[in-house]
Write a protein that holds these residues in place. Sequence first.
Motif, PDB file in Angstrom:
ATOM      1  N   THR A  36       0.854  -1.182   0.000  1.00  0.00           N
ATOM      2  CA  THR A  36       0.000   0.000   0.000  1.00  0.00           C
ATOM      3  C   THR A  36       0.894   1.237   0.000  1.00  0.00           C
ATOM      4  OG1 THR A  36      -0.129   0.415   2.391  1.00  0.00           O
ATOM      5  CG2 THR A  36      -1.570  -1.294   1.476  1.00  0.00           C
ATOM      6  N   LYS A  37       0.295   2.407  -0.148  1.00  0.00           N
ATOM      7  CA  LYS A  37       1.079   3.641  -0.105  1.00  0.00           C
ATOM      8  C   LYS A  37       1.174   4.218   1.309  1.00  0.00           C
ATOM      9  CE  LYS A  37      -2.761   6.817  -1.118  1.00  0.00           C
ATOM     10  NZ  LYS A  37      -3.213   7.923  -1.986  1.00  0.00           N
ATOM     11  N   ASP A  50      -5.915  -3.561   6.880  1.00  0.00           N
ATOM     12  CA  ASP A  50      -7.191  -3.179   6.275  1.00  0.00           C
ATOM     13  C   ASP A  50      -7.333  -1.661   6.209  1.00  0.00           C
ATOM     14  OD1 ASP A  50      -8.005  -5.801   5.873  1.00  0.00           O
ATOM     15  OD2 ASP A  50      -9.037  -5.926   7.808  1.00  0.00           O
ATOM     16  N   ILE A  51      -6.862  -0.966   7.242  1.00  0.00           N
ATOM     17  CA  ILE A  51      -6.919   0.502   7.239  1.00  0.00           C
ATOM     18  C   ILE A  51      -6.073   1.056   6.097  1.00  0.00           C
ATOM     19  CG2 ILE A  51      -6.212   2.556   8.523  1.00  0.00           C
ATOM     20  CD1 ILE A  51      -6.986   1.026  11.089  1.00  0.00           C
ATOM     21  N   ALA A  52      -4.878   0.531   5.938  1.00  0.00           N
ATOM     22  CA  ALA A  52      -3.980   1.016   4.882  1.00  0.00           C
ATOM     23  C   ALA A  52      -4.571   0.788   3.500  1.00  0.00           C
ATOM     24  CB  ALA A  52      -2.626   0.333   5.000  1.00  0.00           C
ATOM     25  N   ARG A  53      -5.289  -0.306   3.328  1.00  0.00           N
ATOM     26  CA  ARG A  53      -5.844  -0.637   2.006  1.00  0.00           C
ATOM     27  C   ARG A  53      -7.061   0.208   1.628  1.00  0.00           C
ATOM     28  NH1 ARG A  53      -3.489  -5.594   3.502  1.00  0.00           N
ATOM     29  NH2 ARG A  53      -5.248  -6.217   4.850  1.00  0.00           N
ATOM     30  N   LEU A 112     -13.948   1.305   8.288  1.00  0.00           N
ATOM     31  CA  LEU A 112     -13.279   1.085   7.006  1.00  0.00           C
ATOM     32  C   LEU A 112     -14.087   1.684   5.851  1.00  0.00           C
ATOM     33  CD1 LEU A 112     -11.999  -2.588   7.446  1.00  0.00           C
ATOM     34  CD2 LEU A 112     -10.680  -0.476   7.630  1.00  0.00           C
ATOM     35  N   ASP A 113     -15.387   1.504   5.874  1.00  0.00           N
ATOM     36  CA  ASP A 113     -16.225   2.089   4.821  1.00  0.00           C
ATOM     37  C   ASP A 113     -16.156   3.614   4.847  1.00  0.00           C
ATOM     38  OD1 ASP A 113     -17.024  -0.352   3.840  1.00  0.00           O
ATOM     39  OD2 ASP A 113     -18.906  -0.407   4.993  1.00  0.00           O
ATOM     40  N   GLU A 114     -16.144   4.189   6.042  1.00  0.00           N
ATOM     41  CA  GLU A 114     -16.041   5.647   6.157  1.00  0.00           C
ATOM     42  C   GLU A 114     -14.678   6.136   5.691  1.00  0.00           C
ATOM     43  OE1 GLU A 114     -19.067   6.396   9.936  1.00  0.00           O
ATOM     44  OE2 GLU A 114     -16.935   5.995  10.284  1.00  0.00           O
ATOM     45  N   LEU A 115     -13.624   5.374   5.972  1.00  0.00           N
ATOM     46  CA  LEU A 115     -12.293   5.758   5.497  1.00  0.00           C
ATOM     47  C   LEU A 115     -12.255   5.784   3.974  1.00  0.00           C
ATOM     48  CD1 LEU A 115      -9.922   3.805   7.924  1.00  0.00           C
ATOM     49  CD2 LEU A 115     -10.197   6.282   7.766  1.00  0.00           C
ATOM     50  N   ARG A 116     -12.814   4.758   3.341  1.00  0.00           N
ATOM     51  CA  ARG A 116     -12.844   4.721   1.874  1.00  0.00           C
ATOM     52  C   ARG A 116     -13.635   5.900   1.315  1.00  0.00           C
ATOM     53  NH1 ARG A 116     -12.381  -1.062   2.685  1.00  0.00           N
ATOM     54  NH2 ARG A 116     -14.549  -1.184   3.393  1.00  0.00           N
ATOM     55  N   ALA A 117     -14.760   6.210   1.941  1.00  0.00           N
ATOM     56  CA  ALA A 117     -15.570   7.339   1.492  1.00  0.00           C
ATOM     57  C   ALA A 117     -14.821   8.650   1.695  1.00  0.00           C
ATOM     58  CB  ALA A 117     -16.901   7.367   2.242  1.00  0.00           C
ATOM     59  N   GLY A 118     -14.111   8.769   2.808  1.00  0.00           N
ATOM     60  CA  GLY A 118     -13.337   9.979   3.075  1.00  0.00           C
ATOM     61  C   GLY A 118     -12.216  10.172   2.079  1.00  0.00           C
ATOM     62  N   VAL A 119     -11.511   9.088   1.755  1.00  0.00           N
ATOM     63  CA  VAL A 119     -10.432   9.176   0.759  1.00  0.00           C
ATOM     64  C   VAL A 119     -10.989   9.615  -0.584  1.00  0.00           C
ATOM     65  CG1 VAL A 119      -8.783   7.797  -0.571  1.00  0.00           C
ATOM     66  CG2 VAL A 119      -8.936   7.500   1.916  1.00  0.00           C
ATOM     67  N   THR A 143      -4.382  -1.384  15.344  1.00  0.00           N
ATOM     68  CA  THR A 143      -3.654  -2.496  15.936  1.00  0.00           C
ATOM     69  C   THR A 143      -3.015  -3.302  14.811  1.00  0.00           C
ATOM     70  OG1 THR A 143      -5.471  -4.096  15.837  1.00  0.00           O
ATOM     71  CG2 THR A 143      -5.403  -2.618  17.758  1.00  0.00           C
ATOM     72  N   LEU A 144      -2.206  -4.287  15.195  1.00  0.00           N
ATOM     73  CA  LEU A 144      -1.624  -5.163  14.178  1.00  0.00           C
ATOM     74  C   LEU A 144      -2.705  -5.893  13.380  1.00  0.00           C
ATOM     75  CD1 LEU A 144       1.544  -6.902  15.694  1.00  0.00           C
ATOM     76  CD2 LEU A 144       1.410  -5.543  13.609  1.00  0.00           C
TER      77      LEU A 144
END
Length: 291
Positions: A124-125, A253-256, A224-231, A247-248
């Motif tokens: 991921t970036k 999943d957060i990075a993706r 995760l869905d909100e993160l994708r929408a925010g990006v 967490t580990l």
Amino acid sequence: MLTPQHIDRVVTLALEEDAPWGDLTSQTLLPAGAIATARLVAREPGVFSGGAVFAAAFRLTDPRIEVTVHTADGEAFGKGDQLASVTGPARGVLQAERIGLNFVQRMSGIASQTARYVAEVAGTKARIVDTRKTTPGLRAFERHAVRSGGGFNHRFSLSDAVMAKDNHLAVLTAGGISVTDALLDVRSRLSHTTHLEVEVDRIDQIEPVLAAGVDTIMLDNFTLDELRAGVDLIAGRAIVEASGNVTLDTVGDIARTGVDVVSSGALTHSVRSLDLGLDVVLEANPDAVPR
């Protein structure tokens, strides 16, 4: 940045705390001329950090002690590997032992934990970044350890950047001014070199913040869905940082979701020190007597 001057200052304080009037045990039991050779050995695998700090503990105790660090900061090692060697007056070696170990064990623990997080976001970036949740007085040491593990550092202190969180915004807008206008006023009073980051905890807060031309938006405790929408909504108009519940198990999943930065206090505030041992062999001088 971990400078030699900062290392000496912090290690000196630690040595003074541990032996304010000298090491009574070593001074009483060990001959003045006894020489000790010690080896820093890994009792579990990990990533090394703190070689210069480890060496400083011995050098500042007795400048006659010689320390050779065999493993570079950031280098992975296995169980049983020899990481450093120490030779010099036994009294000084044993006096400095615990302080040198405490620092290198904690720093290597942070580096090893950070490396695990970095591995989880491979492909991921996203950058893995620390927070200000560090041990008071040891921030430079612990943040150096994060770098050793392949991570990156957030702002070092409150003096380095403007980072507006919910409490700041609540006070800032208490008089009825909009978030956008309040942040535009803040931006107008900042140097062009000063970074401006704003924390949001809801999707609807993003556009008003973006309208102020901020540099980074922190999406705090988003799903995760909100993160994708925010990006998708931010669409490259600011750096996107994800924070909260990292967490580990969750960081990959957060990075993706496409965020640029994942910050986690767990890199420093709840890390376990690595199990490293200093195995000492005394080379007695038959002509030396205790004094």
